[in-house]
Design a protein around this motif. Sequence first.
Motif, PDB file in Angstrom:
ATOM      1  N   ASP A  16      -6.919  -5.402  -0.297  1.00 44.24           N
ATOM      2  CA  ASP A  16      -6.450  -4.397  -1.370  1.00 44.24           C
ATOM      3  C   ASP A  16      -5.953  -3.192  -0.933  1.00 44.24           C
ATOM      4  N   LYS A  39      -7.854   2.847  -9.582  1.00 43.85           N
ATOM      5  CA  LYS A  39      -9.201   1.958  -9.377  1.00 43.85           C
ATOM      6  C   LYS A  39      -9.529   1.786 -11.009  1.00 43.85           C
ATOM      7  N   PHE A  91      -7.301  -0.453  -0.777  1.00 44.19           N
ATOM      8  CA  PHE A  91      -8.540   0.265  -0.482  1.00 44.19           C
ATOM      9  C   PHE A  91      -9.288  -0.549   0.748  1.00 44.19           C
ATOM     10  N   ALA A 108      -6.668   6.539  -5.878  1.00 43.51           N
ATOM     11  CA  ALA A 108      -8.040   6.235  -6.311  1.00 43.51           C
ATOM     12  C   ALA A 108      -8.291   6.200  -7.862  1.00 43.51           C
ATOM     13  N   ASN A 145     -10.400  -3.341   0.701  1.00 48.60           N
ATOM     14  CA  ASN A 145     -11.437  -4.355   0.357  1.00 48.60           C
ATOM     15  C   ASN A 145     -10.824  -5.845   0.619  1.00 48.60           C
ATOM     16  N   TYR A 192       0.422  -4.784  -3.727  1.00 49.63           N
ATOM     17  CA  TYR A 192      -0.384  -3.493  -3.781  1.00 49.63           C
ATOM     18  C   TYR A 192       0.145  -2.217  -3.384  1.00 49.63           C
ATOM     19  N   TYR A 238       0.757  -1.145   0.086  1.00 48.06           N
ATOM     20  CA  TYR A 238      -0.001   0.055   0.073  1.00 48.06           C
ATOM     21  C   TYR A 238       0.879   1.440   0.030  1.00 48.06           C
ATOM     22  N   GLN A 284      -6.704  -2.851  -6.881  1.00 46.84           N
ATOM     23  CA  GLN A 284      -8.037  -2.954  -6.401  1.00 46.84           C
ATOM     24  C   GLN A 284      -8.806  -3.988  -6.656  1.00 46.84           C
ATOM     25  N   GLU A 285      -9.370  -4.371  -5.609  1.00 50.52           N
ATOM     26  CA  GLU A 285     -10.300  -5.542  -5.757  1.00 50.52           C
ATOM     27  C   GLU A 285     -11.813  -5.146  -5.857  1.00 50.52           C
ATOM     28  N   SER A 286     -12.292  -5.349  -7.062  1.00 48.68           N
ATOM     29  CA  SER A 286     -13.801  -4.742  -7.296  1.00 48.68           C
ATOM     30  C   SER A 286     -14.740  -5.812  -6.565  1.00 48.68           C
ATOM     31  N   ASN A 313       0.342  -7.879  -7.682  1.00 51.95           N
ATOM     32  CA  ASN A 313      -0.977  -6.827  -7.627  1.00 51.95           C
ATOM     33  C   ASN A 313      -0.518  -5.259  -7.485  1.00 51.95           C
TER      34      ASN A 313
END
Length: 875
Positions: free
Chosen positions: A582, A561, A584, A558, A586, A430, A406, A599-601, A456
């Motif tokens: 992720d 995404k 964010f 963001a 998630n 990530y 992150y 991002q993991e939707s 990722n």
Amino acid sequence: MPNIKKACIGLVLFTLLFTLFPTYSANANTSLDSPKNALSGNAPNPYGGTDYYLDATNGKDTNDGKSIDTAWQTLQKANNTTFQPGDRILLKSGESWQNQQLWPKGSGTAGKPIVIDRYGDETLGKPYIATNGKVDNPLQYINGDFVKDKNKVGLTGAVVLRNQQYWEIHNLELSNDDDFNTDINVSAKTKSVVRDGISISINADLLEGNDKIMDYFRISDNYIHNIDGPTDWQKIHYGGIVFQVFGEKSYKSYDEGAYYFQDVRIENNRFYQTELHAIEFAFNWFYDRDASSGEYDETGKFHEGWEQLWVKNRDLYSRDVYIGHNYAEDIGQGAIQLANTKDMIVEYNEVNGYLQRYNAVSCGLYLWAGADTVMQYNEVYGGPYGEYDGTPWDLEFTNFNVTYQYNYSHDNAAGWMAYMGNSSNSIARYNLSVNDNGVIVKNMLSTNYSPTYFLNNVFVYDASKMDWFHDEVFKDTVYFLNNVFYNTSTTTPTKWYRKEGALNKAVFSNNAYYEAGGVQSAQQPADAHAVLADPQFVADPADYKRGNGVANIVDSAANFKVKPTSPLIDTGRYNVHAGQADFFNNHLYYGDNIDIGIQESPIGTKVESPVDTNPIENEQPAPRENLALHQQISANYTHPNKGLEATNLVDGKTTTRWASPDEVTYPIEITINFGKPIAFDEVYLDEYVDSGTDPRILEYELQQYDEATDTWTTFEKQTNGLGTNVSLKDFGHITSSQLRLLIDSVKSDATGTPTLTEIQVYNNNSTENPQQPTTSITSATYDLNPSKQNDPANQVTWDVYLNGDTLSTIRYIGTEGNVLSSLTEGKDYTVNGDTYTLTRSFLTTRAVGKSGLQLEFASGAQLKIDLNIINSTDT
């Protein structure tokens, strides 16, 4: 029981944090404990001790210092006082102490620390200690080396603590520079200077009593600037806030499981123009790099002393450290350089410019010789271009269980991540990298104890401005899963490597490779599940936020995404090293599979407890038999230093090596005796080459032994240099009981002696050794002349011999040499058993000229077939 340290709740938190490296939530309470820090002297003393006041203008040293009206004047008065647990030393806001240093004596106790803070009208500014370089230099440059004075090391700060514990330091302004307008732009050999802002040290030689662990430090809300220093290494660390341990003897002379700091928080501090570092944790043992300081690890690799494996083996790590919410700008060398420490959380720090003046290597924020640490939600930018290191992050030597997650880096000219190797369980996941041109993964100097994982991450770069994705040669397994490689250049495809074979040990799967120019790179790694389409970010990558601050780091990310229609959704590959959330926060994951990118939707069914049912680690091809492994070997020259013997060349490990002595008469002879005649058709050689330098060996040859005539015959000779990861196969088949490598010469400008890590020998046609996949042709011609379209001979067809492998993808190589998208079975080609044939509808739409096919296999192997498209009407 004064030597028993408190087992605070923070240790429980760290245990949970580092088990399988689960996500550490950005919204979680990151405190190791919840101390009642005395952040202002205007509030009552929460620790119950005596308050002592200092006023540089109206105070007097003849006062008792116990009230505002009876304040002391100079810092020397405080330096002469031994304070008691719970006491506070309060400096008046807006006052300045010039040419002075604060070194109060005494230690606090658990629950009753000694506090340095401010009092008075806070709008007047922080109390300012301007030491102006008025500290004794602990170094002398004598006979070509720096000699340290144990009585002066660690006493070079504007604020100093030595062999003291349970202290808090808050709300000060500090500097330590004799001339703010002039940098010391000379070598330390000419002008040695050591200065710090806050210097906290353990001097092992002067430590009294049995307590050898210094506990509890809280340093917050200080402004530290203008800490001057020379532009090169002088064998000692210095900077804005420095924690260091040292002794004048070899580290082997001191106890194990001792001499470290514990329970430290450094937060909300601001740094500007500090040398070397803003924040530093380090050892400065005087003899940590002498000839006797190396050690062997559990794999049998010999480590030089400077790698500091002995910190782990002797349990000398500092521990339970939190470094968060600090801002560092215009730093001379590495901004936040951490070493010899474990159980760390390093988060929400912002670095704006590093390596601004120092003439050597370092990185923006990193740990080395450390363990069990998470670096997360940090932002680093403004790093300069440099051949070595220079990146914002670094997976360094002898790290164990270090995770970068992150983090946001951008506009760093040297690249993204330095990778020094000799580490275990290194993970980078990530993370977001934008405009970190240079080298994305830089300078693989050695190998790693266990595989390294890059998962990722999103990389946005301009290939026309970058150097390479990787500049050296990976020597052990590195996994790249679910990453996005987004090249914004419309003219230059991604340059994936500088050296042939650089990615042979890298495994790529389920990554996205987007080329804004529409042409895939000819160097693109084999990836059976690659995504080549536009990732569909929700915003233009060119609109990324620069220097937005760590408070808004999630907002900055963001932009990257993806839209609900993105091809990245559900097309990744789950691996346990991806963690639990992720960028964010998630959950991982939703739908049919994990997503590619940061991002993991939340699309599809939530997978509550993901399980890796198809581990990529199980897909690697079975190793071939190395016929030279553990065979008898000899060399007519061997370096006298321990750990550089010829047997290292046949131990199957690129972590060990042989080296010749400084003085030799060429040729150097290295002979392997197999004990009986064996057949072989490949010899693998790996020269140990320091990162960024050229190979030393220039001319070399391979010889076979004839037992009947007792003679040696050369069957392979090279005159253009050796290098790393070299497989020689063009000599055909040899049968011999002995193999000899002759090193005939080195380059005229070579520095250092010839040194190799491995000699390996293979027989690829042996039934016991699986072959690589092959094809029946290497080139073909197709005629576009209409009169030839019904000619059965005018076709492109070939057989594939898989040899246990699987053909995953066929790509077309355009006339410009660029690899285009994959071909479709039935439309572009047909398959009949082992025979593949390109369709005429595909071929008649190709341009005239030299082109080709790229066959990609599940093992990572690639084969190319050259195509020559002609039109006999034109000829």
